[in-house]
Design an enzyme around this catalytic site. Structure first.
Site, short mmCIF file in Angstrom:
data_model
loop_
_atom_site.label_atom_id
_atom_site.label_comp_id
_atom_site.label_asym_id
_atom_site.label_seq_id
_atom_site.Cartn_x
_atom_site.Cartn_y
_atom_site.Cartn_z
N ASP A 211 -2.03 6.62 -4.99
CA ASP A 211 -2.02 4.76 -4.12
C ASP A 211 -2.70 4.10 -4.84
O ASP A 211 -3.82 2.99 -4.76
CB ASP A 211 -3.12 5.55 -3.41
CG ASP A 211 -3.14 4.88 -1.96
OD1 ASP A 211 -2.62 3.58 -2.02
OD2 ASP A 211 -4.68 5.26 -0.69
N ASP B 28 0.64 -0.68 0.02
CA ASP B 28 0.05 -0.15 -0.17
C ASP B 28 0.80 1.15 0.18
O ASP B 28 1.50 2.51 1.44
CB ASP B 28 -0.78 -0.29 1.30
CG ASP B 28 -1.83 1.38 1.71
OD1 ASP B 28 -1.79 1.72 0.16
OD2 ASP B 28 -2.16 1.35 2.45
#
Ligand SMILES: *[C@@H]1O[C@H](CO)[C@@H](O)[C@H](O)[C@H]1NC(C)=O
Ligand SMILES: *[C@@H]1O[C@H](CO)[C@@H](O)[C@H](O)[C@H]1NC(C)=O
Length: 509
Positions: free
Chosen positions: A290, A103
């Site tokens: 992201d 992430d």
């Protein structure tokens, strides 16, 4: 920042179904993490579907990974339904395996702890056993990460982290002892490995990536993602530590400087819908790349306009209309032929039992997880909508309304159904008529076609097309922010250039 907020966005009942991953590394100084895709069954897909978003919103989708041999050290990732991509890591000596989301929107590594006794989510995931690791070192400082739908908390420990053939030594990570709520209960991944900057690391822990660089494990201080958007292919994607895989992009990358070292943040030019020459960010917008977010998120004011432009309506409304469209006349006929109203939906195979859904989604998902099956959330939605439609139609029939009037009226009611999570949906058969949406970054235009910005869940009659544009307001000073998640990173191969503090995008191949 003291508290880092990572929120999860869930479509209906969030169930992460992420598959296990495997690692393999080679000796050209690049570590590749492969991502795999798996096709879910035609029903139940919404429920299996997690979406993750960074910031103040409420949604989450996850990720997967596998390592793969190539001309570098790479980790291959698994892709679940274009919404979740993850891979496998090892912690400790000998390595204990965990599936994690890689992430770029957070900076800590956490996995469930063997000392997690009271959270059901821990029962269903791999747990780190410090006692079984010869390289474990105690820390014990407590730590917590807040999510929109819950939180995890635990304490820091130190151990070696294995990523393919690379071993990162003395890595501080969080052993989660509490994972309340359903967010992680049904998640197919065990934990999250953050690839953001240390500034947003809880407890200011040095991120895994920093240690990889500091310990001289990578050739270049760069990592890059390729996310496969073809759900039919075995290879889900690839995360390369130490370089880029030249087979997975075309042309040159367009680089923009990182403007805030927390998330991978940069200045985006404009967002343009269709042929328009001025867009929604004429004065520029801040954006982050992201990998932990499935969709594309932006400020509510703008996203609302975009969803209006592409004709997206609330997910439940859309589903309701689909139901009316396909079954409305049949339901009216059955009501007129004096069928028992409470049996109609089961007779139409929209409800499994006669309106009796006595198994709660949570228990169901646990049960299904144990059986290795997916749960029936989408069916539950259709069943609930069908039962509502029967009640509405029955009332209208009592008023001697014509069939057309009844259908129109129920369609209007569909528009009023609130969406539980605020996702928007479009008609799957309208995709070809929708506009292209373009983002300008570094003076170049990055387009997304409707096929690319709409997430299709399921096939045939029950297919759902979710708008990739989701509203999320990140408060100042951090926000407002645009979050370019997997929808964008799937079309555009993304380089996270830590050494030169820049992010690069090129057409994925
Ligand atoms: C525990 O971990 C935190 C986060 O990395 C670190 O700041 C702290 O110094 C560590 N404490 C000990 C006693 O090792
Ligand atoms: C509906 O029609 C029936 C017969 O045509 C009539 O007896 C009844 O009063 C009508 N109901 C209403 C609410 O108009």
């Amino acid at each position: 920042m003291g508290t880092f907020i990572k929120t999860s966005l869930l479509a209906f009942f969030l169930l992460f179904l992420l598959s296990p991953t495997a690692f393999a590394a080679t000796n050209d100084g690049l570590l590749r993490v492969g991502l795999k895709k798996r096709k879910p069954d035609r029903f139940n897909q919404l429920t299996e579907h997690g979406l993750s978003v960074e910031g103040n919103a409420r949604r989450n989708f996850g990720f997967h990974g596998t390592l793969r041999n190539s001309d570098g050290d790479m980790i291959s990732l698994k892709n679940y339904m274009d919404a979740q991509y993850f891979g496998e890591i090892g912690i400790g000596t000998p390595a204990q395996k965990f599936t994690v989301i890689f992430d770029t929107g957070s900076s800590n590594l956490w996995v469930p702890s063997s000392k997690c006794y009271f959270s059901v989510a821990c029962l269903f995931h791999s747990k780190y056993k410090a006692k079984s690791s010869s390289s474990y070192k105690k820390n014990g400082t407590s730590a917590a990460i807040q999510y929109g739908t819950g939180s995890i908390s635990g304490f820091f420990s130190q151990d070696s982290i294995t990523l393919g053939d690379l071993v990162v030594k003395k890595q501080d990570f969080i052993e989660a002892t509490k994972e309340p709520g359903i967010t992680f209960l049904a998640a197919k991944f065990d934990g999250i490995l953050g690839l953001g900057y240390q500034a947003i690391s809880v407890g200011k822990a040095v991120p895994v990536w920093y240690n990889m660089v500091n310990q001289g494990l990578v050739q270049e201080p760069v990592f890059s993602f390729w996310l496969n958007r073809n759900a039919d292919e075995e290879e889900g994607g690839e995360l390369v530590f130490g370089g880029v895989d030249t087979t997975h992009f075309k042309g040159e990358h367009t680089y923009v400087p990182v403007t805030q070292k927390g998330y991978w943040q940069f200045d985006m030019g404009d967002v343009l819908v269709g042929e328009a020459s001025t867009g929604f960010c004429a004065d520029g917008c801040a954006a982050i790349a992201d990998s932990g977010t499935s969709l594309l998120a932006g400020p509510t004011t703008i996203i609302t306009q975009i969803n209006h432009a592409i004709g997206a309506a609330g997910v439940m409304s859309q589903q309701c209309k689909t139901l009316v469209n396909q079954y409305g006349k049949a339901i009216i006929e059955m009501l007129l032929s004096e069928a028992q109203p409470d049996k109609i939906c089961s007779q139409m195979n929209l409800c499994t039992f006669d309106g009796a859904r006595d198994v709660s989604p949570i228990i169901e998902s646990v049960v299904d997880k144990e059986n290795g099956k997916s749960s029936a959330g989408l069916n539950d939605e259709m069943c609930a909508l069908c039962e509502m439609a029967v009640v509405w139609m029955r009332n209208q029939i009592k008023r001697n309304e014509t069939e057309d009037n009844i259908i129109n009226y129920v369609n209007e009611l569909c528009d009023r159904i609130p969406s539980p999570m605020g996702e928007s949906a479009v008609e799957c058969n309208s995709l070809s008529s929708l506009p292209t949406i373009a983002f300008t970054i570094g003076g170049k235009t990055f387009e997304l076609t409707p096929e690319q910005y709409v997430l299709k869940i399921g096939e045939g009659d029950v297919a759902q097309c979710i708008s990739g544009f989701t509203a999320m307001d990140v408060a100042p000073p951090l926000g407002p922010l645009w979050i370019l998640g997997d929808i964008f990173m799937g079309r555009y191969h993304t380089v996270f250039d830590y050494g030169k503090s820049r992010v690069g995008f090129a057409e994925a191949a």
